[in-house]
Design an enzyme around this catalytic site. Structure first.
Site, mmCIF file in Angstrom:
data_model
loop_
_atom_site.group_PDB
_atom_site.id
_atom_site.type_symbol
_atom_site.label_atom_id
_atom_site.label_comp_id
_atom_site.label_asym_id
_atom_site.label_seq_id
_atom_site.Cartn_x
_atom_site.Cartn_y
_atom_site.Cartn_z
ATOM 1 N N HIS A 57 0.837 -1.203 0.000
ATOM 2 C CA HIS A 57 0.000 0.000 0.000
ATOM 3 C C HIS A 57 0.875 1.257 0.000
ATOM 4 C CE1 HIS A 57 -2.895 -2.817 2.268
ATOM 5 N NE2 HIS A 57 -3.504 -2.554 1.134
ATOM 6 N N LYS B 267 -15.104 -7.778 5.681
ATOM 7 C CA LYS B 267 -14.041 -8.642 6.189
ATOM 8 C C LYS B 267 -13.989 -8.591 7.711
ATOM 9 C CE LYS B 267 -10.970 -7.901 2.263
ATOM 10 N NZ LYS B 267 -9.730 -7.225 1.840
ATOM 11 N N ARG C 27 -2.202 -6.319 -8.244
ATOM 12 C CA ARG C 27 -1.072 -7.183 -7.941
ATOM 13 C C ARG C 27 -0.860 -8.263 -8.991
ATOM 14 N NH1 ARG C 27 -3.129 -8.996 -2.308
ATOM 15 N NH2 ARG C 27 -5.002 -8.765 -3.534
ATOM 16 N N SER D 34 -2.635 -8.143 3.223
ATOM 17 C CA SER D 34 -2.733 -7.930 4.672
ATOM 18 C C SER D 34 -2.958 -9.271 5.376
ATOM 19 C CB SER D 34 -3.873 -6.963 4.980
ATOM 20 O OG SER D 34 -3.649 -5.740 4.343
HETATM 21 N N1 COA Z 1 0.211 -4.342 -2.423
HETATM 22 C C1 COA Z 1 -0.004 -5.402 -1.675
HETATM 23 N N2 COA Z 1 -1.239 -5.790 -1.266
HETATM 24 C C2 COA Z 1 -2.277 -5.037 -1.618
HETATM 25 C C3 COA Z 1 -2.123 -3.897 -2.394
HETATM 26 C C4 COA Z 1 -0.817 -3.551 -2.792
HETATM 27 N N3 COA Z 1 -0.574 -2.505 -3.544
HETATM 28 N N4 COA Z 1 -3.347 -3.361 -2.615
HETATM 29 C C5 COA Z 1 -4.228 -4.139 -1.990
HETATM 30 N N5 COA Z 1 -3.593 -5.150 -1.391
HETATM 31 C C6 COA Z 1 -4.206 -6.233 -0.650
HETATM 32 C C7 COA Z 1 -4.780 -5.812 0.666
HETATM 33 O O1 COA Z 1 -3.847 -5.949 1.697
HETATM 34 C C8 COA Z 1 -5.956 -6.743 0.814
HETATM 35 O O2 COA Z 1 -5.539 -7.934 1.421
HETATM 36 P P1 COA Z 1 -6.573 -8.819 2.294
HETATM 37 O O3 COA Z 1 -7.646 -9.264 1.350
HETATM 38 O O4 COA Z 1 -5.726 -9.909 2.779
HETATM 39 O O5 COA Z 1 -7.095 -7.920 3.388
HETATM 40 C C9 COA Z 1 -6.379 -7.026 -0.624
HETATM 41 O O6 COA Z 1 -5.304 -6.657 -1.424
HETATM 42 C C10 COA Z 1 -7.559 -6.230 -1.126
HETATM 43 O O7 COA Z 1 -7.837 -5.231 -0.229
HETATM 44 P P2 COA Z 1 -8.197 -3.723 -0.444
HETATM 45 O O8 COA Z 1 -7.385 -3.089 -1.497
HETATM 46 O O9 COA Z 1 -8.128 -3.107 0.898
HETATM 47 O O10 COA Z 1 -9.624 -3.814 -0.996
HETATM 48 P P3 COA Z 1 -10.905 -4.373 -0.305
HETATM 49 O O11 COA Z 1 -11.414 -5.390 -1.248
HETATM 50 O O12 COA Z 1 -10.688 -4.777 1.090
HETATM 51 O O13 COA Z 1 -11.811 -3.085 -0.251
HETATM 52 C C11 COA Z 1 -13.124 -1.266 -1.196
HETATM 53 C C12 COA Z 1 -12.265 -2.501 -1.408
HETATM 54 C C13 COA Z 1 -13.207 -0.836 0.238
HETATM 55 C C14 COA Z 1 -12.446 -0.179 -1.991
HETATM 56 C C15 COA Z 1 -14.502 -1.596 -1.780
HETATM 57 O O14 COA Z 1 -15.039 -2.726 -1.142
HETATM 58 C C16 COA Z 1 -15.482 -0.445 -1.647
HETATM 59 O O15 COA Z 1 -15.375 0.514 -2.359
HETATM 60 N N6 COA Z 1 -16.445 -0.550 -0.698
HETATM 61 C C17 COA Z 1 -17.452 0.500 -0.466
HETATM 62 C C18 COA Z 1 -18.834 0.144 -1.052
HETATM 63 C C19 COA Z 1 -18.806 0.393 -2.517
HETATM 64 O O16 COA Z 1 -18.811 1.526 -2.986
HETATM 65 N N7 COA Z 1 -18.738 -0.699 -3.287
HETATM 66 C C20 COA Z 1 -18.582 -0.587 -4.725
HETATM 67 C C21 COA Z 1 -19.873 -0.488 -5.430
HETATM 68 S S1 COA Z 1 -20.423 -2.072 -5.830
#
Ligand code: COA
Length: 160
Positions: free
Chosen positions: A19, A43, A92, A130
């Site tokens: 991140h 989550k 990724r 994560s």
């Molecule tokens: N390098 C390494 N790991 C990374 C990374 C990077 N650059 N970017 C993301 N990751 C990992 C994270 O650690 C995470 O790992 P985990 O699954 O083990 O926790 C995973 O990739 C994905 O996580 P993240 O990027 O935090 O996305 P998310 O899927 O948890 O959340 C939101 C995505 C919050 C942006 C999305 O759900 C959202 O917008 N929610 C609000 C409601 C909404 O508007 N929905 C869309 C309309 S349908």
């Protein structure tokens, strides 16, 4: 001139070097990057939203271009509320693509003003997540290469 503001959303449970890499590279493109911790993530989290915000806050406090905030509800609504125009996301691997594509399409169909920009994760972070960091930390493994020292410390406390 219009300021370029990006929202970098995620669950950040906890924030990793992957991140941080996207955030640093985002700063080369945007005037301001707002790290937005999702409140309504489905989550099961290890750190509370408050703990995540405090931890990220400590990591970015020296940079006035960076801000940490939380959001709930639809991401696009938050983006518009913050007068930003771009959602920044890291990709990724191919496995991320389908979900990210779906998310970006959905966000775009809800609000045409909002663009999503994807950055390829640096090779050394391509396998990071994560969850995997938490897994290694829970077994007392060395996570120093994957997360900032402040996060190592907080994970150590959680699994003590
Ligand atoms: N390098 C390494 N790991 C990374 C990374 C990077 N650059 N970017 C993301 N990751 C990992 C994270 O650690 C995470 O790992 P985990 O699954 O083990 O926790 C995973 O990739 C994905 O996580 P993240 O990027 O935090 O996305 P998310 O899927 O948890 O959340 C939101 C995505 C919050 C942006 C999305 O759900 C959202 O917008 N929610 C609000 C409601 C909404 O508007 N929905 C869309 C309309 S349908």
């Amino acid at each position: 001139m219009k300021r370029r503001i990006a929202i970098y959303p995620g669950s950040f449970d906890p924030i990793t070097n992957g991140h941080m890499d996207i955030i640093q590279r985002g700063l080369e493109i945007f005037d301001r990057v707002i790290i937005a911790v999702a409140r309504n993530s489905e989550k099961n989290s290890l750190f509370s939203v408050q703990e995540r915000v405090e931890l990220i806050g400590r990591l970015v406090e020296d940079n006035p271009q960076l801000e940490v905030d939380t959001f709930d509800g639809l991401l696009v609504d938050y983006v518009v509320k913050r007068e930003a125009n771009v959602i920044l996301r890291g990709l990724r691997a191919v496995s991320d693509f389908e979900y990210e594509f779906q998310l970006a399409q959905m966000n775009r169909s809800i609000s045409q003003q909002v663009e999503t920009l994807f950055m390829m994760t640096s090779t050394q972070n391509a396998y990071l997540s994560s969850s995997i960091v938490k897994e290694v930390a829970s077994h007392n493994g060395d996570i120093g290469k994957f997360v900032p020292p402040e996060v190592v410390e907080e994970l150590r406390k959680k699994f003590a």
